[in-house]
Design a protein around this motif. Structure first.
Motif, mmCIF file in Angstrom:
data_model
loop_
_atom_site.group_PDB
_atom_site.id
_atom_site.type_symbol
_atom_site.label_atom_id
_atom_site.label_comp_id
_atom_site.label_asym_id
_atom_site.label_seq_id
_atom_site.Cartn_x
_atom_site.Cartn_y
_atom_site.Cartn_z
ATOM 1 N N THR B 186 0.830 -1.202 0.000
ATOM 2 C CA THR B 186 0.000 0.000 0.000
ATOM 3 C C THR B 186 0.864 1.251 0.000
ATOM 4 O OG1 THR B 186 -1.625 1.313 1.226
ATOM 5 C CG2 THR B 186 -0.225 -0.131 2.536
ATOM 6 N N GLU B 187 0.372 2.265 -0.700
ATOM 7 C CA GLU B 187 1.082 3.544 -0.727
ATOM 8 C C GLU B 187 0.927 4.275 0.595
ATOM 9 O OE1 GLU B 187 -0.052 5.916 -4.082
ATOM 10 O OE2 GLU B 187 0.094 4.216 -5.459
ATOM 11 N N ASP B 188 -0.100 3.918 1.349
ATOM 12 C CA ASP B 188 -0.363 4.615 2.600
ATOM 13 C C ASP B 188 0.588 4.135 3.691
ATOM 14 O OD1 ASP B 188 -2.405 6.105 1.513
ATOM 15 O OD2 ASP B 188 -3.881 4.526 1.856
ATOM 16 N N PRO B 189 0.744 4.940 4.735
ATOM 17 C CA PRO B 189 1.666 4.532 5.808
ATOM 18 C C PRO B 189 1.104 3.428 6.696
ATOM 19 C CG PRO B 189 0.737 6.707 6.249
ATOM 20 C CD PRO B 189 0.272 6.315 4.892
ATOM 21 N N ARG B 190 -0.141 3.059 6.537
ATOM 22 C CA ARG B 190 -0.712 1.998 7.371
ATOM 23 C C ARG B 190 -1.855 1.310 6.617
ATOM 24 N NH1 ARG B 190 -5.048 3.970 11.633
ATOM 25 N NH2 ARG B 190 -5.981 2.148 10.685
ATOM 26 N N ALA B 191 -2.257 0.164 7.126
ATOM 27 C CA ALA B 191 -3.384 -0.543 6.535
ATOM 28 C C ALA B 191 -4.677 0.144 6.951
ATOM 29 C CB ALA B 191 -3.385 -1.999 6.994
ATOM 30 N N ALA B 196 -7.829 -6.098 14.181
ATOM 31 C CA ALA B 196 -7.828 -7.552 14.335
ATOM 32 C C ALA B 196 -7.543 -8.224 12.995
ATOM 33 C CB ALA B 196 -9.187 -8.016 14.877
ATOM 34 N N ARG B 197 -8.159 -7.705 11.949
ATOM 35 C CA ARG B 197 -7.998 -8.308 10.640
ATOM 36 C C ARG B 197 -6.552 -8.150 10.146
ATOM 37 N NH1 ARG B 197 -12.231 -7.254 5.679
ATOM 38 N NH2 ARG B 197 -11.974 -9.320 4.785
ATOM 39 N N ALA B 198 -6.004 -6.933 10.333
ATOM 40 C CA ALA B 198 -4.639 -6.675 9.900
ATOM 41 C C ALA B 198 -3.661 -7.577 10.644
ATOM 42 C CB ALA B 198 -4.290 -5.205 10.111
ATOM 43 N N GLN B 199 -3.884 -7.704 11.959
ATOM 44 C CA GLN B 199 -2.965 -8.514 12.764
ATOM 45 C C GLN B 199 -3.099 -9.985 12.426
ATOM 46 O OE1 GLN B 199 -3.233 -7.531 16.902
ATOM 47 N NE2 GLN B 199 -1.952 -5.721 16.646
ATOM 48 N N ALA B 200 -4.322 -10.439 12.176
ATOM 49 C CA ALA B 200 -4.514 -11.852 11.829
ATOM 50 C C ALA B 200 -3.763 -12.179 10.547
ATOM 51 C CB ALA B 200 -6.000 -12.160 11.670
ATOM 52 N N ALA B 201 -3.854 -11.284 9.560
ATOM 53 C CA ALA B 201 -3.170 -11.526 8.294
ATOM 54 C C ALA B 201 -1.662 -11.582 8.501
ATOM 55 C CB ALA B 201 -3.529 -10.420 7.291
ATOM 56 N N ARG B 202 -1.193 -10.643 9.306
ATOM 57 C CA ARG B 202 0.257 -10.514 9.462
ATOM 58 C C ARG B 202 0.820 -11.612 10.360
ATOM 59 N NH1 ARG B 202 3.377 -7.177 12.633
ATOM 60 N NH2 ARG B 202 1.511 -6.320 13.597
ATOM 61 N N TYR B 204 -0.993 -14.360 12.034
ATOM 62 C CA TYR B 204 -1.513 -15.723 11.945
ATOM 63 C C TYR B 204 -1.197 -16.334 10.586
ATOM 64 C CZ TYR B 204 -4.735 -19.637 12.395
ATOM 65 O OH TYR B 204 -5.268 -20.882 12.458
ATOM 66 N N HIS B 205 -1.389 -15.544 9.508
ATOM 67 C CA HIS B 205 -1.153 -16.082 8.170
ATOM 68 C C HIS B 205 0.221 -15.689 7.635
ATOM 69 C CE1 HIS B 205 -5.205 -17.469 8.163
ATOM 70 N NE2 HIS B 205 -5.709 -16.254 8.247
ATOM 71 N N GLY B 206 0.947 -14.852 8.347
ATOM 72 C CA GLY B 206 2.309 -14.507 7.940
ATOM 73 C C GLY B 206 2.402 -13.714 6.659
ATOM 74 N N ILE B 207 1.389 -12.895 6.383
ATOM 75 C CA ILE B 207 1.412 -12.098 5.150
ATOM 76 C C ILE B 207 2.048 -10.741 5.455
ATOM 77 C CG2 ILE B 207 0.025 -11.030 3.342
ATOM 78 C CD1 ILE B 207 -2.139 -13.131 3.944
ATOM 79 N N PRO B 208 3.210 -10.433 4.871
ATOM 80 C CA PRO B 208 3.823 -9.133 5.139
ATOM 81 C C PRO B 208 2.984 -7.987 4.566
ATOM 82 C CG PRO B 208 5.333 -10.613 3.971
ATOM 83 C CD PRO B 208 3.984 -11.235 3.925
ATOM 84 N N LEU B 209 3.047 -6.865 5.252
ATOM 85 C CA LEU B 209 2.377 -5.654 4.771
ATOM 86 C C LEU B 209 3.465 -4.639 4.444
ATOM 87 C CD1 LEU B 209 -0.138 -3.741 4.490
ATOM 88 C CD2 LEU B 209 0.175 -3.217 6.912
#
Lengths: 467, 410
Positions: B186-191, B196-202, B204-209
């Motif tokens: 993302t171009e933005d400084p944050r999601a 909860a959703r952002a943390q779960a992705a990062r 629990y599922h190990g998806i880098p942001l």
């Protein structure tokens, strides 16, 4: 009818092998297919016809008004314009005779217009006219401010480049030409006959035509000729949404000056508007990527020419590589001792000149010892008319009544029905991928770029081809 | 010219807005209410949004279930749903629409038309992302249809462009299809999604942001081989992948509106409309994401129901309102709906979006330099990709003969 894309190639020698199934190679194949006694192979490295420069050009049917008089290119473009114009009308290729305006934006360009008008006269183009700013803005009310005048060339037209190439190839294949796709020529040896080493084995031919486009110099060198070097010149183009189409009525051409060519704005037969091309001399013959700088430059120039254009959405960005040779003319050369004809340096005018090039090359082959035998005109082909100027199949009540599949739209932006996709998959030269399907039907070529239809089109393609 | 068929109300689009409008109209006895849907099934985007977040807090639903309920409600009320039928264009005079379907071309004249054609994501070309043109490039809409409607294979490694709710939904769809998600960019400084959703992705599922980063080039011939990413500080890197999904950046699907000459709002790019969803063209109403790309399905459904009330008034002979006073926004605000003030069509509230967080979370409403209203928006923290609401209590202070109303943050 033979189209192959895998497996071994026939062992028996062909009378003629044409390397490269771009618009020029396909036109030559079609011309040779008029001689039913000849066995002809059209050999293409990629998985479809027209996959190189032929698919990524400005889609203009030129009059040749600005060619250098006396050159081979000038003659073949002039003849080709007439030939292809008539062929298109007979075979369902969309053409719109919108005319061109060479718009002068400064004193130097304005001063160049009378000279260009005289050149047009020398090239047999007698209907040009110089326009003052008032008439120019009447004809093009959305033109940006500051235009000083224009040269009007009424004969310049826009055409569908994909359908043209496909029509030639379809006609050739139906008349007996063997089209071998996925067949990259790696080497060629002359030993009283031609032996082509390809990615699919060896192919033999008595005569050879080199229509390899960007790679024509490589093939030429394999036969011991060092006549020219192809420098890929990249042209990036932007395709604007159909909502932009009412903004422009003519092809808006730049006036060539010492500082080089500018960019053009042109309607397309598919109902969009083109902006481009850039002109970048490169080394890499695969560098068909667009660049941030290229797109920014085009948008900046486009904003000057037609300010409202750049406010509309872009539906496609593409880049084509033109086969520049550093010579100001085509490089079409017969080597009778090798039963070989090189068709090199075919620049952006190649689409227009294609049929005339084909006739010229056939003459050269005859001069190099090929006996073409009697002529039988091939049956005309009727390809789906992709032009926006004619009604799409879904709009034709008779067609939908006879077959409701033509009323079942899959691609909504471009109004493409299941019936048209089914027809394309069952055609003489069926698409081997979604991109090929898009060029044949326009499915997925619209503003949503597959948001709605991508998965459904893929489903039809995979079911239709069993892949 | 085909024969003209007559209906009372023609609804274009069987998504939440169109179905809710049709259900309300048919139940209220508006006569023949017909819904055109160009897709083979009704339901709109929720049909392939195979995740939760639909329905109400007390009755949460998945997208497909929600779509089915709306469809059943419209049919039970007596509306006619015609799927596989596309509204192509307008014919001369009044609200008359030309259509096509397996039955052939048709011309339908209605006493009222409700446009509910929805919104879509802008594709790669419109975003002018440079590079080659390989296979493996899509939007969330295409991805979800491919996976949830057709069960198609997607790829092995995917990069998701965007980090808002829809981006996380795309990541979920990719994982469901067995595709590894390489990163969200993302171009933005944050999601812009729930913590909860952002943390779960990062976690629990190990998806880098990757934040403050832009996809600057697509690589590969034939099939995508990677994307080049540039961080705001100038560093670049190539993320190897065979799939890239462009998410968010929604625009109203306004083709039919534009073809009909409806006045569009410069902010939303959808039809300009008042609080009862009258557009500039008499007899033509709009509802749902066509008005604002995009809001939750329940918002679209509520707008459909509100438009239905106005349609009933129109059928009963209420005069079509004058264009009204435009409501414009100043940066960093991006758009507001409704964006016309007409007498007698006061909405419950307005919806707004901001591009960047405003310096002060205060909304001012002015007309011709006169302050009509000043308020703190709801919610108090104004963020991009999050809806703000603004009361409409100031409508009765608007001078109908005055200049545009301007909503600003300072």
């Amino acid at each position: 009818m033979t189209v192959t894309a895998a497996g071994p190639l026939p062992r028996t020698p062909y009378d003629v092998a044409i390397v490269g199934a771009g618009v020029v190679g396909c036109a030559i194949a079609r011309e040779l297919a008029r001689h039913p006694r000849l066995r002809v192979a059209l050999v293409e490295a990629q998985d479809d016809v027209g996959q190189g420069t032929s698919k990524a050009n400005t889609a203009i049917l030129h009059t040749g008004f600005d060619a250098t008089p006396g050159t081979l290119e000038a003659r073949l473009v002039r003849e080709g314009h007439t030939l292809l114009g008539a062929y298109a009308a007979r075979n369902g290729i969309p053409v719109e005779r919108v005319g061109a305006l060479l718009v002068a934006w400064d004193g130097e360009q304005l001063a160049a217009l009378p000279r260009l008008a005289r050149k047009a006269e020398d090239n047999g183009c007698h209907d040009t006219a110089l326009l003052g700013p008032e008439e120019l803005y009447t004809r093009e009310p959305h033109l940006g401010p500051g235009a000083l005048g224009a040269l009007h060339v009424p004969g310049e037209s826009v055409i569908c480049p994909w359908t043209t190439t496909l029509a030639y190839a379809t006609q050739a294949v139906r008349a007996g030409t063997d089209l071998h796709l996925n067949t990259a020529v790696r080497d060629v040896a002359w030993d009283g006959g031609h032996r082509l080493t390809t990615s699919r084995g060896t192919l033999y031919a008595r005569h050879l035509v080199n229509a390899a486009g960007l790679h024509a110099d490589t093939l030429d060198r394999a036969l011991g000729h060092d006549d020219f070097t192809v420098t890929p010149r990249r042209g990036q183009l932007l395709v604007y949404d159909k909502f932009a189409r009412p903004l422009v009525r003519h092809i808006l051409l730049p006036v060539p000056t010492a500082l080089g060519k500018g960019v053009l704005v042109a309607p397309t037969v598919h109902g969009n508007v083109l902006l481009g091309p850039t002109a970048e001399d490169l080394r890499d013959k695969h560098a068909t990527e667009s660049t941030a700088e290229g797109l920014a430059t085009l948008r900046e120039k486009g904003r000057r020419i037609l300010p409202a254009l750049v406010e509309e959405e872009v539906t496609a960005v593409y880049a084509g590589l033109r086969a520049a040779t550093g010579h100001e003319d085509y490089r079409i050369t017969a080597h009778p001792g090798q039963a070989y004809v090189t068709v090199g340096g075919i620049r952006s005018t190649g689409l227009t000149a294609s049929m005339a090039i084909a006739a010229h090359v056939t003459g050269l082959l005859a001069g190099a010892g090929l006996d073409p035998g009697p002529v039988r005109e091939p049956e005309p082909v009727t390809l789906p008319d992709l032009g926006e100027a004619s009604p799409r199949p879904c709009r034709r009540a008779d067609l939908v009544a006879a077959d409701p599949e033509y009323g079942t739209l899959v691609c909504h932006c471009e109004r493409v029905s299941r019936g048209e996709i089914r027809d394309a998959l069952a055609s003489t030269i069926p698409p081997r991928g979604l991109e090929g399907l898009r060029r044949r039907t326009r499915a997925g070529a619209g503003r949503c770029q597959g948001f709605y239809c991508g998965a459904a089109v893929r489903e039809l393609f995979e079911r239709g081809t069993g892949s | 010219m085909t024969a003209v068929r007559h209906v009372d109300v023609l609804v274009v689009g069987a998504g939440p807005a169109g179905l809710a409008a049709a259900a309300r109209l048919a139940a209220a006895g508006a006569g023949r209410v017909e819904v055109l849907e160009r897709e083979p099934e009704p339901g709109g985007v929720p049909r392939h949004s195979a995740h939760g977040g639909f329905g109400t807090l007390t009755r949460p639903l998945t997208g497909p279930r929600y779509a089915r309920l709306l469809t059943e409600a419209a049919e039970r009320a007596g509306a006619t749903l015609r799927t596989g039928v596309t509204a192509l264009d307008w014919a001369r005079g009044g609200p008359v629409v030309t259509t096509v379907g397996p039955g052939g071309p048709e011309t339908v004249r209605a006493r009222a038309v409700v446009l509910a054609t929805g919104a879509r994501e802008r594709p790669r070309a419109a975003r002018l992302v440079p590079g080659t043109r390989p296979a493996g490039v899509c939007t969330t809409g295409e991805l979800q249809r491919a996976v949830h409607l057709f069960g198609q294979h997607i790829g092995t490694r995917a990069v998701v462009v965007g980090a808002e709710d829809v981006s996380y939904a795309a990541a979920g769809t990719l994982r469901a299809a067995g595709t590894e998600v390489v990163a969200l960019v993302t171009e933005d400084p944050r999601a812009h999604t729930g913590r909860a959703r952002a943390q779960a992705a990062r976690l629990y599922h190990g998806i880098p942001l990757l934040t403050s980063a832009t996809v600057t080039e697509l690589l590969g011939h034939g099939r995508l081989s990677g994307v080049r990413v540039r961080h705001r500080d100038g560093r670049t890197a190539v993320l190897p992948c065979d799939t890239v999904v462009f998410t968010g950046d929604f625009v109203p699907d306004h083709e039919l509106a534009r073809r009909g000459g409806l006045v569009l709002d410069p902010g939303t790019r959808g039809p300009a409309a008042d609080g009862a969803w009258h557009t500039s063209r008499p007899g033509v109403f709009a509802a749902g994401d066509l008005l604002h790309a995009v809001e939750p399905a329940r918002t679209a459904a509520l707008e459909g129901a509100r438009a239905a009330r106005a349609v009933l008034d129109h059928l009963a002979g209420a005069p079509w309102p004058d264009p009204g006073v435009p409501v414009l926004v100043s940066a960093p605000l991006r758009w507001i709906t409704p964006n016309r003030v007409t007498p007698g069509a006061r909405p419950d509230h307005h919806l707004l979006r901001t591009g960047t967080p405003p310096p002060r979370p205060v909304l001012y409403v002015h007309q011709d330099g006169r302050l009509l209203h000043r308020t703190r928006p709801v919610p108090r923290v104004a963020l991009p990709h999050r809806t703000l609401t603004l009361t409409a209590r100031w409508h009765d202070r608007v001078d109908p003969g005055g200049g545009p109303v301007r909503v600003s943050t300072g």
